[in-house]
Design a protein around this motif. Structure first.
Motif, PDB file in Angstrom:
ATOM      1  N   MET A   1      44.304 110.139 117.787  1.00 26.37           N
ATOM      2  CA  MET A   1      43.836 108.903 118.388  1.00 26.37           C
ATOM      3  C   MET A   1      44.969 107.906 118.604  1.00 26.37           C
ATOM      4  SD  MET A   1      40.636 108.392 119.147  1.00 26.37           S
ATOM      5  CE  MET A   1      40.526 106.643 118.985  1.00 26.37           C
ATOM      6  N   ASP A   2      45.845 107.753 117.593  1.00 26.29           N
ATOM      7  CA  ASP A   2      46.882 106.728 117.711  1.00 26.29           C
ATOM      8  C   ASP A   2      47.946 107.119 118.725  1.00 26.29           C
ATOM      9  OD1 ASP A   2      47.782 108.741 116.074  1.00 26.29           O
ATOM     10  OD2 ASP A   2      48.954 107.433 114.789  1.00 26.29           O
ATOM     11  N   ARG A   3      47.990 108.358 119.138  1.00 19.84           N
ATOM     12  CA  ARG A   3      48.948 108.800 120.158  1.00 19.84           C
ATOM     13  C   ARG A   3      48.392 108.648 121.573  1.00 19.84           C
ATOM     14  NH1 ARG A   3      51.666 108.870 116.159  1.00 19.84           N
ATOM     15  NH2 ARG A   3      52.635 110.629 115.140  1.00 19.84           N
ATOM     16  N   LEU A   4      47.101 108.347 121.663  1.00 20.37           N
ATOM     17  CA  LEU A   4      46.445 108.294 122.956  1.00 20.37           C
ATOM     18  C   LEU A   4      46.830 107.065 123.763  1.00 20.37           C
ATOM     19  CD1 LEU A   4      44.351 109.679 124.759  1.00 20.37           C
ATOM     20  CD2 LEU A   4      42.591 108.357 123.606  1.00 20.37           C
ATOM     21  N   SER A  11      43.532 101.524 125.403  1.00 21.51           N
ATOM     22  CA  SER A  11      42.522 102.520 125.033  1.00 21.51           C
ATOM     23  C   SER A  11      41.154 102.161 125.607  1.00 21.51           C
ATOM     24  CB  SER A  11      42.453 102.694 123.521  1.00 21.51           C
ATOM     25  OG  SER A  11      42.052 101.511 122.912  1.00 21.51           O
ATOM     26  N   VAL A  12      40.802 100.863 125.623  1.00 23.90           N
ATOM     27  CA  VAL A  12      39.529 100.444 126.213  1.00 23.90           C
ATOM     28  C   VAL A  12      39.533 100.727 127.713  1.00 23.90           C
ATOM     29  CG1 VAL A  12      38.101  98.424 126.745  1.00 23.90           C
ATOM     30  CG2 VAL A  12      39.014  98.745 124.443  1.00 23.90           C
ATOM     31  N   THR A  13      40.636 100.403 128.370  1.00 20.68           N
ATOM     32  CA  THR A  13      40.754 100.672 129.803  1.00 20.68           C
ATOM     33  C   THR A  13      40.652 102.168 130.078  1.00 20.68           C
ATOM     34  OG1 THR A  13      42.195  98.755 130.018  1.00 20.68           O
ATOM     35  CG2 THR A  13      42.205 100.314 131.838  1.00 20.68           C
ATOM     36  N   LEU A  14      41.314 102.968 129.254  1.00 13.60           N
ATOM     37  CA  LEU A  14      41.263 104.421 129.405  1.00 13.60           C
ATOM     38  C   LEU A  14      39.842 104.927 129.206  1.00 13.60           C
ATOM     39  CD1 LEU A  14      42.764 107.140 129.725  1.00 13.60           C
ATOM     40  CD2 LEU A  14      43.041 107.131 127.246  1.00 13.60           C
ATOM     41  N   GLY A  15      39.162 104.421 128.153  1.00 11.49           N
ATOM     42  CA  GLY A  15      37.784 104.826 127.897  1.00 11.49           C
ATOM     43  C   GLY A  15      36.863 104.473 129.054  1.00 11.49           C
ATOM     44  N   GLY A  22      32.850 110.020 134.694  1.00 17.12           N
ATOM     45  CA  GLY A  22      31.895 110.954 134.113  1.00 17.12           C
ATOM     46  C   GLY A  22      32.529 111.910 133.118  1.00 17.12           C
ATOM     47  N   VAL A  23      33.651 111.496 132.538  1.00 19.33           N
ATOM     48  CA  VAL A  23      34.361 112.333 131.570  1.00 19.33           C
ATOM     49  C   VAL A  23      34.102 111.783 130.173  1.00 19.33           C
ATOM     50  CG1 VAL A  23      36.622 113.124 130.798  1.00 19.33           C
ATOM     51  CG2 VAL A  23      36.170 112.876 133.241  1.00 19.33           C
ATOM     52  N   GLY A  24      33.696 112.655 129.280  1.00 24.51           N
ATOM     53  CA  GLY A  24      33.494 112.263 127.886  1.00 24.51           C
ATOM     54  C   GLY A  24      34.695 112.703 127.067  1.00 24.51           C
ATOM     55  N   LEU A  25      35.100 111.870 126.139  1.00 22.80           N
ATOM     56  CA  LEU A  25      36.240 112.187 125.277  1.00 22.80           C
ATOM     57  C   LEU A  25      35.705 112.630 123.925  1.00 22.80           C
ATOM     58  CD1 LEU A  25      39.335 112.126 124.882  1.00 22.80           C
ATOM     59  CD2 LEU A  25      39.062 109.785 124.063  1.00 22.80           C
ATOM     60  N   HIS A  26      36.104 113.816 123.504  1.00 21.96           N
ATOM     61  CA  HIS A  26      35.685 114.348 122.207  1.00 21.96           C
ATOM     62  C   HIS A  26      36.929 114.503 121.340  1.00 21.96           C
ATOM     63  CE1 HIS A  26      31.630 115.367 123.643  1.00 21.96           C
ATOM     64  NE2 HIS A  26      32.240 115.664 124.779  1.00 21.96           N
ATOM     65  N   GLN A  30      38.473 113.613 114.287  1.00 26.38           N
ATOM     66  CA  GLN A  30      37.714 112.489 113.741  1.00 26.38           C
ATOM     67  C   GLN A  30      36.213 112.591 114.037  1.00 26.38           C
ATOM     68  OE1 GLN A  30      40.653 111.597 115.527  1.00 26.38           O
ATOM     69  NE2 GLN A  30      41.885 111.012 113.764  1.00 26.38           N
ATOM     70  N   GLY A  31      35.796 113.572 114.805  1.00 20.44           N
ATOM     71  CA  GLY A  31      34.378 113.737 115.128  1.00 20.44           C
ATOM     72  C   GLY A  31      33.839 112.638 116.021  1.00 20.44           C
ATOM     73  N   ILE A  32      34.630 112.212 116.995  1.00 19.47           N
ATOM     74  CA  ILE A  32      34.224 111.127 117.889  1.00 19.47           C
ATOM     75  C   ILE A  32      33.839 111.714 119.236  1.00 19.47           C
ATOM     76  CG2 ILE A  32      35.002 109.050 119.082  1.00 19.47           C
ATOM     77  CD1 ILE A  32      36.959 108.638 116.772  1.00 19.47           C
ATOM     78  N   ASP A  33      32.720 111.242 119.766  1.00 24.74           N
ATOM     79  CA  ASP A  33      32.250 111.667 121.080  1.00 24.74           C
ATOM     80  C   ASP A  33      31.931 110.405 121.865  1.00 24.74           C
ATOM     81  OD1 ASP A  33      31.061 112.728 123.297  1.00 24.74           O
ATOM     82  OD2 ASP A  33      29.365 113.640 122.228  1.00 24.74           O
ATOM     83  N   THR A  34      32.721 110.101 122.897  1.00 26.71           N
ATOM     84  CA  THR A  34      32.531 108.850 123.646  1.00 26.71           C
ATOM     85  C   THR A  34      31.348 108.912 124.604  1.00 26.71           C
ATOM     86  OG1 THR A  34      34.106 109.514 125.358  1.00 26.71           O
ATOM     87  CG2 THR A  34      34.958 108.215 123.506  1.00 26.71           C
ATOM     88  N   ASP A  35      30.613 110.031 124.601  1.00 28.44           N
ATOM     89  CA  ASP A  35      29.392 110.093 125.397  1.00 28.44           C
ATOM     90  C   ASP A  35      28.265 109.315 124.712  1.00 28.44           C
ATOM     91  OD1 ASP A  35      30.507 111.630 127.413  1.00 28.44           O
ATOM     92  OD2 ASP A  35      29.927 113.535 126.490  1.00 28.44           O
ATOM     93  N   THR A  36      28.421 109.017 123.422  1.00 31.29           N
ATOM     94  CA  THR A  36      27.400 108.284 122.683  1.00 31.29           C
ATOM     95  C   THR A  36      27.881 106.859 122.403  1.00 31.29           C
ATOM     96  OG1 THR A  36      28.271 108.892 120.508  1.00 31.29           O
ATOM     97  CG2 THR A  36      26.709 110.429 121.530  1.00 31.29           C
ATOM     98  N   ILE A  37      26.925 105.975 122.133  1.00 27.89           N
ATOM     99  CA  ILE A  37      27.254 104.576 121.827  1.00 27.89           C
ATOM    100  C   ILE A  37      28.055 104.501 120.533  1.00 27.89           C
ATOM    101  CG2 ILE A  37      26.266 102.336 121.218  1.00 27.89           C
ATOM    102  CD1 ILE A  37      23.861 103.083 122.981  1.00 27.89           C
ATOM    103  N   GLU A  38      27.623 105.269 119.526  1.00 26.22           N
ATOM    104  CA  GLU A  38      28.320 105.264 118.246  1.00 26.22           C
ATOM    105  C   GLU A  38      29.757 105.782 118.401  1.00 26.22           C
ATOM    106  OE1 GLU A  38      25.426 106.912 118.725  1.00 26.22           O
ATOM    107  OE2 GLU A  38      23.987 105.633 117.688  1.00 26.22           O
ATOM    108  N   GLY A  39      29.922 106.796 119.228  1.00 23.53           N
ATOM    109  CA  GLY A  39      31.246 107.366 119.467  1.00 23.53           C
ATOM    110  C   GLY A  39      32.173 106.373 120.135  1.00 23.53           C
ATOM    111  N   ARG A  40      31.631 105.619 121.111  1.00 24.20           N
ATOM    112  CA  ARG A  40      32.452 104.601 121.786  1.00 24.20           C
ATOM    113  C   ARG A  40      32.835 103.485 120.817  1.00 24.20           C
ATOM    114  NH1 ARG A  40      29.015 105.950 126.065  1.00 24.20           N
ATOM    115  NH2 ARG A  40      27.575 104.240 125.658  1.00 24.20           N
TER     116      ARG A  40
END
Length: 134
Positions: A1-4, A11-15, A22-26, A30-40
């Protein structure tokens, strides 16, 4: 994550850019999925922590360098030529006794080092006089 990304803004702009495409970041580790609210939300929090960590490292490095300077330590690479050698090289350069390559060979340094050293009040280079042909 810190290298992203370099900052939270990046990172917010990238997200946002990825979400608009329509691209989700997994992030598997860290088990993060930006397709979900919790992941974002987690992505944003980890971005903030990564930026904090980076800024702390920079601050600690600057403090260490200042402390070393206060103790008389000077950072950086040692010069390849001493002040006397640089003065002699300058003299040889100004009197046109030797070429830059010959001066570099004399001191055992690359030609590029010699090109950095002749400075200050140098004698303007004059074209060599043409030798008379027989």
């Amino acid at each position: 994550m810190d290298r992203l990304s370099r900052s939270v803004l990046h990172s917010v702009t990238l997200g946002t850019d990825l979400r608009e495409r329509g691209v989700g970041l997994h992030v598997i580790e860290q088990g993060i999925d930006t397709d979900t609210i919790e992941g974002r939300a987690m992505f944003g929090m980890l971005s903030v922590l990564a930026e904090l960590q980076r800024e702390l490292i920079v601050a600690n490095t600057m403090d260490g360098l200042a402390s070393a300077r206060a103790r008389g330590r000077v950072g950086g690479r040692r010069p390849e030529l001493t002040a006397d050698q640089a003065a002699l090289a300058q003299q040889l350069y100004d009197t046109r006794d030797k070429t830059v390559q010959q001066i570099a060979d004399l001191f055992g340094v690359p030609r590029s080092t010699m090109c950095r050293h002749p400075k200050g009040d140098t004698v303007p280079r004059q074209p060599r006089k043409a030798q008379e042909r027989l």
